[in-house]
Design a protein around this motif. Structure first.
Motif, PDB file in Angstrom:
ATOM      1  N   PHE A  52       0.791  -1.010   0.142  1.00 47.42           N
ATOM      2  CA  PHE A  52      -0.001   0.140  -0.039  1.00 47.42           C
ATOM      3  C   PHE A  52       1.055   1.425   0.131  1.00 47.42           C
ATOM      4  O   PHE A  52       1.798   1.243   0.536  1.00 47.42           O
ATOM      5  N   ASP A  53       0.422   2.290  -0.911  1.00 42.38           N
ATOM      6  CA  ASP A  53       1.015   3.528  -0.643  1.00 42.38           C
ATOM      7  C   ASP A  53       0.624   4.006   0.983  1.00 42.38           C
ATOM      8  O   ASP A  53      -0.635   4.036   1.273  1.00 42.38           O
ATOM      9  N   PRO A  54       1.591   4.456   1.669  1.00 45.61           N
ATOM     10  CA  PRO A  54       1.463   4.805   3.020  1.00 45.61           C
ATOM     11  C   PRO A  54       0.466   5.957   3.194  1.00 45.61           C
ATOM     12  O   PRO A  54      -0.341   6.136   4.276  1.00 45.61           O
ATOM     13  N   GLY A  55       0.421   6.789   2.055  1.00 44.63           N
ATOM     14  CA  GLY A  55      -0.258   7.895   2.349  1.00 44.63           C
ATOM     15  C   GLY A  55      -1.940   7.986   1.522  1.00 44.63           C
ATOM     16  O   GLY A  55      -2.472   8.884   1.722  1.00 44.63           O
ATOM     17  N   ASN A  56      -1.998   6.863   0.814  1.00 46.06           N
ATOM     18  CA  ASN A  56      -3.045   6.913   0.119  1.00 46.06           C
ATOM     19  C   ASN A  56      -3.447   5.162  -0.188  1.00 46.06           C
ATOM     20  O   ASN A  56      -3.000   4.687  -1.011  1.00 46.06           O
ATOM     21  N   ALA A  57      -4.548   4.752   0.468  1.00 45.89           N
ATOM     22  CA  ALA A  57      -4.899   3.589   0.581  1.00 45.89           C
ATOM     23  C   ALA A  57      -5.478   2.970  -0.842  1.00 45.89           C
ATOM     24  O   ALA A  57      -5.530   1.892  -0.899  1.00 45.89           O
ATOM     25  N   ASN A  58      -5.854   4.005  -1.810  1.00 42.29           N
ATOM     26  CA  ASN A  58      -6.445   3.538  -3.090  1.00 42.29           C
ATOM     27  C   ASN A  58      -5.025   3.093  -4.073  1.00 42.29           C
ATOM     28  O   ASN A  58      -5.530   2.593  -5.104  1.00 42.29           O
ATOM     29  N   VAL A  59      -3.985   3.359  -3.439  1.00 40.03           N
ATOM     30  CA  VAL A  59      -2.742   3.280  -4.235  1.00 40.03           C
ATOM     31  C   VAL A  59      -2.009   1.968  -4.118  1.00 40.03           C
ATOM     32  O   VAL A  59      -1.498   2.085  -2.783  1.00 40.03           O
ATOM     33  N   LEU A  60      -1.891   0.915  -4.656  1.00 40.67           N
ATOM     34  CA  LEU A  60      -1.207  -0.296  -4.463  1.00 40.67           C
ATOM     35  C   LEU A  60      -0.200  -0.490  -5.573  1.00 40.67           C
ATOM     36  O   LEU A  60      -0.573  -0.205  -6.702  1.00 40.67           O
TER      37      LEU A  60
END
Length: 178
Positions: A52-60
């Motif tokens: 996961f992107d630590p700043g945006n859970a929509n980005v993997l």
């Protein structure tokens, strides 16, 4: 998902002894009660990492790994090994390629900088251009930062210092010098 315990992802390599459909990235939106395959390359290619992107859970980010073991040998790479990115919570994925070595790849390990989520690093197994690759723009473009990738089957998992994206660690061993 760091903010939603009901959203769970798993990278599944599948069984190693033949083609099978139990490979890829699977997602559960109900805490693991039900699973949906959201990234699948083919019956010979599983997934080895998902982050996961630590700043945006929509980005993997995910790494697929074409792998097959038989009684007479082992295939640890091929055209199915690749890097992927989703920007919609894992519903859709696109292959990341710009700056990564062309052709067949083997095992790939991923890490995202918690201090700067645009920085993603990947250890890439490749016959002639393997090593540590770095992206400073969220995976759009990559550059080789180091040729270091000792024993990819065992140590292909980078870690980025949580306080600075300028330091990456890769575990490994050095051959003994006699």
């Amino acid at each position: 998902d760091p903010r939603n315990p009901d959203a769970v992802f798993v990278a599944a390599l599948g069984h190693a002894y033949g083609p099978n459909a139990e490979r890829g990235i699977f997602r559960s939106l109900d805490g693991g009660a039900h699973w949906t395959k959201v990234l699948f390359k083919d019956d010979d290619t599983g997934a080895i990492d998902v982050q996961f992107d630590p700043g945006n859970a929509n980005v993997l980010y995910a790494a697929t790994y074409q792998r097959l073991r038989t009684v007479y040998g082992f295939n640890g790479g091929g055209p199915g090994s690749a890097l992927w990115k989703s920007e919609d919570g894992g519903a859709n994925w696109r292959k990341l390629e710009k700056g990564l070595p062309a052709g067949d790849k083997g095992r790939i390990g991923l890490a995202i900088a918690s201090s700067n989520p645009d920085v993603v690093v990947a250890t890439v197994e490749h016959a002639t251009a393997g090593g540590l690759y770095r992206s400073d723009d969220g995976g759009v473009t990559w550059r080789q930062a180091s040729r270091t990738n000792p024993r990819p089957m065992y140590y292909s998992k980078p870690s980025i210092d949580p306080t600075t994206d300028k330091r990456t660690w890769i575990l490994g061993v050095q051959p003994s010098q006699s």
